[in-house]
Each structure stands twice: as structure tokens, then as C-alpha cells.
Scaffold this active site. Structure first.
Site, PDB file in Angstrom:
ATOM      1  N   SER A 124      -4.135  -0.979  -4.387  1.00 22.49           N
ATOM      2  CA  SER A 124      -3.390  -2.071  -5.032  1.00 22.49           C
ATOM      3  C   SER A 124      -4.186  -2.638  -6.203  1.00 22.49           C
ATOM      4  O   SER A 124      -5.403  -2.445  -6.283  1.00 22.49           O
ATOM      5  CB  SER A 124      -3.135  -3.196  -4.012  1.00 22.49           C
ATOM      6  OG  SER A 124      -4.380  -3.782  -3.626  1.00 22.49           O
TER       7      SER A 124
ATOM      8  N   TYR B 241       0.800  -1.228   0.000  1.00 23.41           N
ATOM      9  CA  TYR B 241       0.000   0.000   0.000  1.00 23.41           C
ATOM     10  C   TYR B 241       0.832   1.277   0.000  1.00 23.41           C
ATOM     11  O   TYR B 241       0.278   2.383  -0.028  1.00 23.41           O
ATOM     12  CB  TYR B 241      -0.952  -0.010   1.200  1.00 23.41           C
ATOM     13  CG  TYR B 241      -1.884  -1.184   1.206  1.00 23.41           C
ATOM     14  CD1 TYR B 241      -1.721  -2.232   2.111  1.00 23.41           C
ATOM     15  CD2 TYR B 241      -2.907  -1.280   0.280  1.00 23.41           C
ATOM     16  CE1 TYR B 241      -2.562  -3.335   2.092  1.00 23.41           C
ATOM     17  CE2 TYR B 241      -3.759  -2.376   0.250  1.00 23.41           C
ATOM     18  CZ  TYR B 241      -3.578  -3.392   1.159  1.00 23.41           C
ATOM     19  OH  TYR B 241      -4.416  -4.482   1.127  1.00 23.41           O
TER      20      TYR B 241
ATOM     21  N   ASN C 206     -13.480   3.300  -1.462  1.00 21.99           N
ATOM     22  CA  ASN C 206     -12.552   2.179  -1.307  1.00 21.99           C
ATOM     23  C   ASN C 206     -13.128   1.321  -0.189  1.00 21.99           C
ATOM     24  O   ASN C 206     -12.897   1.584   0.980  1.00 21.99           O
ATOM     25  CB  ASN C 206     -11.142   2.641  -0.947  1.00 21.99           C
ATOM     26  CG  ASN C 206     -10.174   1.464  -0.889  1.00 21.99           C
ATOM     27  OD1 ASN C 206     -10.592   0.320  -0.764  1.00 21.99           O
ATOM     28  ND2 ASN C 206      -8.896   1.761  -0.959  1.00 21.99           N
TER      29      ASN C 206
ATOM     30  N   HIS D 131      -9.227   1.014  -5.507  1.00 25.32           N
ATOM     31  CA  HIS D 131      -8.346   0.159  -4.715  1.00 25.32           C
ATOM     32  C   HIS D 131      -6.913   0.643  -4.943  1.00 25.32           C
ATOM     33  O   HIS D 131      -6.507   0.814  -6.090  1.00 25.32           O
ATOM     34  CB  HIS D 131      -8.472  -1.307  -5.133  1.00 25.32           C
ATOM     35  CG  HIS D 131      -9.829  -1.878  -4.900  1.00 25.32           C
ATOM     36  ND1 HIS D 131     -10.271  -2.298  -3.669  1.00 25.32           N
ATOM     37  CD2 HIS D 131     -10.872  -2.056  -5.754  1.00 25.32           C
ATOM     38  CE1 HIS D 131     -11.516  -2.742  -3.776  1.00 25.32           C
ATOM     39  NE2 HIS D 131     -11.898  -2.582  -5.034  1.00 25.32           N
TER      40      HIS D 131
ATOM     41  N   ASP E 196     -26.103  -3.612  -1.785  1.00 28.15           N
ATOM     42  CA  ASP E 196     -27.517  -3.222  -1.787  1.00 28.15           C
ATOM     43  C   ASP E 196     -27.692  -1.726  -1.533  1.00 28.15           C
ATOM     44  O   ASP E 196     -28.550  -1.077  -2.138  1.00 28.15           O
ATOM     45  CB  ASP E 196     -28.287  -4.026  -0.732  1.00 28.15           C
ATOM     46  CG  ASP E 196     -28.456  -5.491  -1.137  1.00 28.15           C
ATOM     47  OD1 ASP E 196     -28.735  -6.332  -0.249  1.00 28.15           O
ATOM     48  OD2 ASP E 196     -28.276  -5.789  -2.343  1.00 28.15           O
TER      49      ASP E 196
HETATM   50  C1  DHK Z   1      -7.529  -2.363   0.503  1.00 34.10           C
HETATM   51  C2  DHK Z   1      -7.756  -3.424   1.344  1.00 34.10           C
HETATM   52  O1  DHK Z   1      -7.856  -3.246   2.629  1.00 34.10           O
HETATM   53  C3  DHK Z   1      -7.856  -4.789   0.866  1.00 34.10           C
HETATM   54  O2  DHK Z   1      -8.814  -5.526   1.576  1.00 34.10           O
HETATM   55  C4  DHK Z   1      -8.184  -4.805  -0.590  1.00 34.10           C
HETATM   56  C5  DHK Z   1      -7.631  -2.472  -0.932  1.00 34.10           C
HETATM   57  C6  DHK Z   1      -7.390  -3.824  -1.406  1.00 34.10           C
HETATM   58  C7  DHK Z   1      -6.739  -1.497  -1.637  1.00 34.10           C
HETATM   59  O3  DHK Z   1      -5.890  -1.903  -2.463  1.00 34.10           O
HETATM   60  O4  DHK Z   1      -6.917  -0.285  -1.434  1.00 34.10           O
HETATM   61  O5  DHK Z   1      -7.936  -5.889  -1.075  1.00 34.10           O
END
Ligand code: DHK
Length: 144
Positions: free
Chosen positions: A101, A24, A73, A99, A86
Site C-alpha cells: 500500500s 492489500y 517488506n 510496501h 540497526d
Molecule cells: C504492510 C503492513 O502490514 C502495514 O503495517 C504497513 C505494509 C503497510 C504494506 O503496505 O505492505 O503499513
């Protein structure tokens, strides 16, 4: 006064900066909020984070009357929450799923998001820059 763009963040994103930096990065959530505000100075931004699924659902419900668009996100709830799906189905405006990543390059349990089918667009793998692209798209009037 035009309605704000809601930027909603799910579980564990409050730990960005120190959380799995090899996945991240080291940019924290406050930095990402500042980037979003700087990207669309003419637009109000309502930037929030929660680790609680029900609270995320309630913010989406609130957005129905109060937001011009949603950047979300959902983090881990992307892959588990039909309740979130929903709630997003009821939102009349554009929804951009972000996201940090590239979830499709990761473990299989990250490959199928319940949110993507109701999103206007999905951005994955651009890091924090994905948020900037998302708020800009909504500010420039991407249609739902
Ligand atoms: C962030 C998360 O916490 C993960 O559960 C996801 C996502 C990806 C991200 O890439 O921002 O898979």
C-alpha cells in the site's frame, strides 16, 4: 554460484489474500513469491515471512554473508523497530524496501519508516508489482 536475493516479509503478511483486501488486494504471499521467481529466472531467490521481530533481525544478519541484496517488506515493524534498522545498517549490499500500500496515503502512524533512511530505494503503493520491480532492480545491479 551467485548469492541469492533475500526477499523478507514481516508480520501479518502471511494473511495476504484475505487480510483487508480493500487495502492489500487478494493476491496471497505464495503468489507474490511465484511472481518474484518468474521475474528474475536467472537469480536465486530466498523468500521468507515471519511475525517475529527477532527472527527478521537474524535473517538480515544472515544476509550479510549470504545475500547479494535484500528486498524487505517490514510491514508493521517498519514504524517501530530500531533493532531492524540497526541490523540493516550492517548490510553492505542494496536494500529495497517494499510496501504493498502507499503508506503515505494512510494513517499518520504509517508515515515514518525507520527502514527508509538505510534503504537504497523505497517502493510503496504498487501492490504486488512492487516486489517484481524490487527483485528486478537488484538483479540488474542497482548499487547500494
Ligand atoms: C504492510 C503492513 O502490514 C502495514 O503495517 C504497513 C505494509 C503497510 C504494506 O503496505 O505492505 O503499513
Amino acid at each position: 554460484m551467485s548469492k541469492p536475493i533475500f526477499v523478507l516479509n514481516g508480520p501479518n503478511l502471511n494473511r495476504l489474500g484475505t487480510r483487508e483486501p480493500h487495502i492489500y488486494g487478494t493476491t496471497n504471499l505464495a503468489d507474490i513469491e511465484a511472481m518474484c521467481r518468474a521475474e528474475v529466472p536467472g537469480h536465486a531467490i530466498d523468500f521468507r515471512q515471519t511475525n517475529h521481530e527477532g527472527e527478521l533481525v537474524e535473517w538480515v544478519q544472515e544476509a550479510i554473508e549470504s545475500a547479494c541484496g535484500i528486498v524487505i517488506n517490514p510491514a508493521g515493524y517498519s514504524f517501530t523497530s530500531i533493532a531492524l534498522l540497526d541490523s540493516l545498517k550492517m548490510f553492505p549490499g542494496p536494500i529495497v524496501e517494499v510496501h504493498i500500500s502507499n503508506i503515505h496515503k494512510r494513517e499518520a502512524h504509517y508515515h515514518r519508516s525507520y527502514v527508509s533512511p538505510v534503504a537504497t530505494a523505497v517502493i510503496a503503493g504498487l501492490g504486488p508489482a512492487g516486489y517484481r520491480a524490487a527483485v528486478r532492480a537488484i538483479a540488474e545491479g542497482v548499487r547500494s
